[in-house]
Design a protein around this motif. Structure first.
Motif, short mmCIF file in Angstrom:
data_model
loop_
_atom_site.label_atom_id
_atom_site.label_comp_id
_atom_site.label_asym_id
_atom_site.label_seq_id
_atom_site.Cartn_x
_atom_site.Cartn_y
_atom_site.Cartn_z
N HIS A 235 -38.38 23.81 -39.12
CA HIS A 235 -37.65 23.12 -38.07
C HIS A 235 -36.14 23.24 -38.15
CE1 HIS A 235 -37.21 20.37 -41.39
NE2 HIS A 235 -36.41 19.60 -40.69
N ILE A 236 -35.59 23.88 -39.18
CA ILE A 236 -34.13 23.99 -39.29
C ILE A 236 -33.70 25.30 -38.64
CG2 ILE A 236 -32.15 24.03 -40.84
CD1 ILE A 236 -33.78 22.42 -42.84
N ILE A 237 -33.05 25.18 -37.49
CA ILE A 237 -32.72 26.34 -36.67
C ILE A 237 -31.32 26.85 -36.98
CG2 ILE A 237 -32.40 27.13 -34.29
CD1 ILE A 237 -35.30 26.56 -35.06
N ASP A 238 -31.20 28.17 -37.08
CA ASP A 238 -29.89 28.82 -37.15
C ASP A 238 -29.41 28.98 -35.72
OD1 ASP A 238 -27.70 30.49 -37.32
OD2 ASP A 238 -28.57 31.74 -38.89
N PRO A 239 -28.37 28.25 -35.31
CA PRO A 239 -27.93 28.31 -33.92
C PRO A 239 -27.50 29.70 -33.47
CG PRO A 239 -26.95 26.44 -35.04
CD PRO A 239 -27.56 27.31 -36.10
N ARG A 240 -27.15 30.55 -34.41
CA ARG A 240 -26.69 31.89 -34.04
C ARG A 240 -27.83 32.79 -33.57
NH1 ARG A 240 -24.45 29.46 -37.96
NH2 ARG A 240 -22.20 29.32 -38.25
N THR A 241 -29.04 32.47 -33.98
CA THR A 241 -30.18 33.31 -33.64
C THR A 241 -31.23 32.59 -32.80
OG1 THR A 241 -31.43 32.71 -35.64
CG2 THR A 241 -29.89 34.57 -35.81
N GLY A 242 -31.21 31.25 -32.81
CA GLY A 242 -32.26 30.49 -32.16
C GLY A 242 -33.58 30.55 -32.91
N ARG A 243 -33.56 30.99 -34.14
CA ARG A 243 -34.75 31.12 -34.98
C ARG A 243 -34.59 30.24 -36.23
NH1 ARG A 243 -39.40 33.49 -33.75
NH2 ARG A 243 -39.59 34.29 -35.88
N PRO A 244 -35.70 29.93 -36.91
CA PRO A 244 -35.57 29.19 -38.17
C PRO A 244 -34.64 29.91 -39.15
CG PRO A 244 -37.85 29.21 -37.46
CD PRO A 244 -37.11 30.14 -36.54
N ALA A 245 -33.83 29.14 -39.84
CA ALA A 245 -32.90 29.71 -40.81
C ALA A 245 -33.65 30.47 -41.90
CB ALA A 245 -32.06 28.60 -41.45
N ALA A 246 -33.03 31.52 -42.40
CA ALA A 246 -33.64 32.30 -43.48
C ALA A 246 -33.92 31.38 -44.67
CB ALA A 246 -32.71 33.43 -43.89
N ARG A 247 -35.06 31.62 -45.33
CA ARG A 247 -35.46 30.76 -46.44
C ARG A 247 -34.76 31.16 -47.74
NH1 ARG A 247 -40.35 30.49 -43.36
NH2 ARG A 247 -41.19 28.35 -43.23
N VAL A 248 -33.44 31.06 -47.75
CA VAL A 248 -32.69 31.27 -48.99
C VAL A 248 -32.93 30.09 -49.93
CG1 VAL A 248 -30.37 31.50 -49.98
CG2 VAL A 248 -30.95 32.66 -47.83
N TRP A 249 -33.05 28.88 -49.34
CA TRP A 249 -33.28 27.66 -50.11
C TRP A 249 -34.56 27.00 -49.64
CZ3 TRP A 249 -30.12 28.19 -53.89
CH2 TRP A 249 -28.84 28.71 -53.68
N ARG A 250 -35.37 26.56 -50.58
CA ARG A 250 -36.58 25.79 -50.25
C ARG A 250 -36.20 24.36 -49.87
NH1 ARG A 250 -42.09 25.90 -51.41
NH2 ARG A 250 -43.06 23.90 -51.97
N THR A 251 -35.32 23.77 -50.68
CA THR A 251 -34.79 22.44 -50.37
C THR A 251 -33.34 22.37 -50.79
OG1 THR A 251 -35.44 21.49 -52.51
CG2 THR A 251 -37.01 21.28 -50.70
N VAL A 252 -32.60 21.52 -50.09
CA VAL A 252 -31.23 21.18 -50.47
C VAL A 252 -31.10 19.66 -50.40
CG1 VAL A 252 -28.78 21.39 -49.95
CG2 VAL A 252 -30.30 23.34 -49.56
N SER A 253 -30.67 19.05 -51.50
CA SER A 253 -30.44 17.60 -51.56
C SER A 253 -28.96 17.35 -51.79
CB SER A 253 -31.26 16.96 -52.68
OG SER A 253 -32.64 17.18 -52.50
N VAL A 254 -28.41 16.38 -51.07
CA VAL A 254 -26.98 16.06 -51.18
C VAL A 254 -26.82 14.55 -51.22
CG1 VAL A 254 -24.69 16.27 -50.13
CG2 VAL A 254 -26.34 18.15 -49.90
#
Length: 302
Positions: A235-254
């Motif tokens: 569900h996390i969309i890369d606005p530049r492509t309109g597609r799901p962001a590349a799975r560089v990270w499985r999770t990010v916590s901040v």
């Protein structure tokens, strides 16, 4: 997603399903659990009525008409938060990706979507620029054909608002967790709120202590997924492509001092991919790769 590892001594809790995830409220005075739950439920219902993408009667649906519309103070706050997140991340967190999500099949509540055996055919949308949306006070202008999706920020705002409301009305320490979004308010338990950060069983785990008033957000490319074999989407969309962001990270916590800020950074980090560490700077952060390697930044505990 983050979980309360152990309740503080004398605390009470309530939990229920909402928005395709689990809502949990913990208060330092167990006698106040019913009242706290009622306040949180009321807050979540108000946010849902204001900006749900899946309700025909949602105020946001009526506001996406192509012309200026006077909206409620709550919807104005939610849209302002989304536009601030977009500005602060250089457009990585963009509320105008609603059309892209619908084109990818995420056009209904996630609890319903996961019950589908076959996802709809994937269509690629290029997301309009968030700067095309205008908010002046309570006057909102959304260009014709643009569908706003506030999901990246509205849940975090709801957690912040709900925690603040419980603390103000009941005078108790409170933690509100909405899936991966956690906000706290009021006096915390001795030693802080103890939170286990783990996306799924078997994933790397870490326990942190949040001081009173702190917040934590986790964004995941593994939790909200749908599609077909060989075509698994998240569900996390890369606005530049309109597609799901590349799975560089499985999770990010901040961690931050508002859930909105924590969620803005965690979502943007997923979109930013390999450049996430530069974006996060000194924010206490924990990034997990698809191979389950862990990168800790900003003093995140080992």
């Amino acid at each position: 997603m983050p979980l309360i590892e152990a309740l503080p001594v004398g605390a009470g809790t309530a939990q229920w399903n909402v928005w395709g995830t689990v809502a949990r409220v913990v208060v330092t005075d167990p006698a106040l659990v019913p009242d706290a739950e009622g306040l949180v439920r009321d807050e979540l219902a108000a946010v849902d009525g204001a900006c749900s993408r899946f309700r025909d009667d949602a105020e946001l649906r009526r506001a996406c008409t192509g012309g200026p519309v006077t909206v409620s103070p709550l919807l104005a706050e939610l849209v302002a938060a989304a536009l601030t997140a977009a500005r602060d991340t250089g457009g990585d967190v963009d509320p105008t990706v609603g059309g892209a999500l619908c084109g990818l099949g995420y056009d209904r509540d996630f609890a319903v979507l996961t019950g589908c055996e076959v996802a709809p055919a994937v269509r690629i949308f290029t997301a309009p620029d968030w700067r095309s949306v205008r908010l002046r006070g309570r006057q909102l202008t959304v260009p014709a054909g643009v569908l706003l999706d506030l999901g990246a920020t509205a849940k975090a705002v709801a957690a912040d608002r709900a925690a603040a409301r419980v603390a103000a009305h009941l005078g108790t320490g409170v933690l509100v967790a909405l899936g991966g979004d956690i906000a706290t308010a009021g006096p915390g338990p001795a030693g802080g709120w103890r939170v286990l950060v783990q996306d799924r069983p078997g994933d790397p785990a870490c326990t942190v202590r949040l001081p009173a008033g702190a917040a934590l957000a986790t964004s995941s490319t593994a939790s909200r997924t749908w599609g077909r074999p060989g075509e698994l989407l998240h569900h996390i969309i890369d606005p530049r492509t309109g597609r799901p962001a590349a799975r560089v990270w499985r999770t990010v916590s901040v961690a931050a001092f508002s859930c909105l800020r924590a969620n803005t950074l965690s979502t943007a980090a997923v979109v930013r991919g390999h450049d996430a560490p530069a974006l996060l700077g000194g924010a206490p952060s924990r990034l997990v790769t698809p191979g389950l390697d862990v990168l800790r930044l900003g003093g995140w505990p080992a």
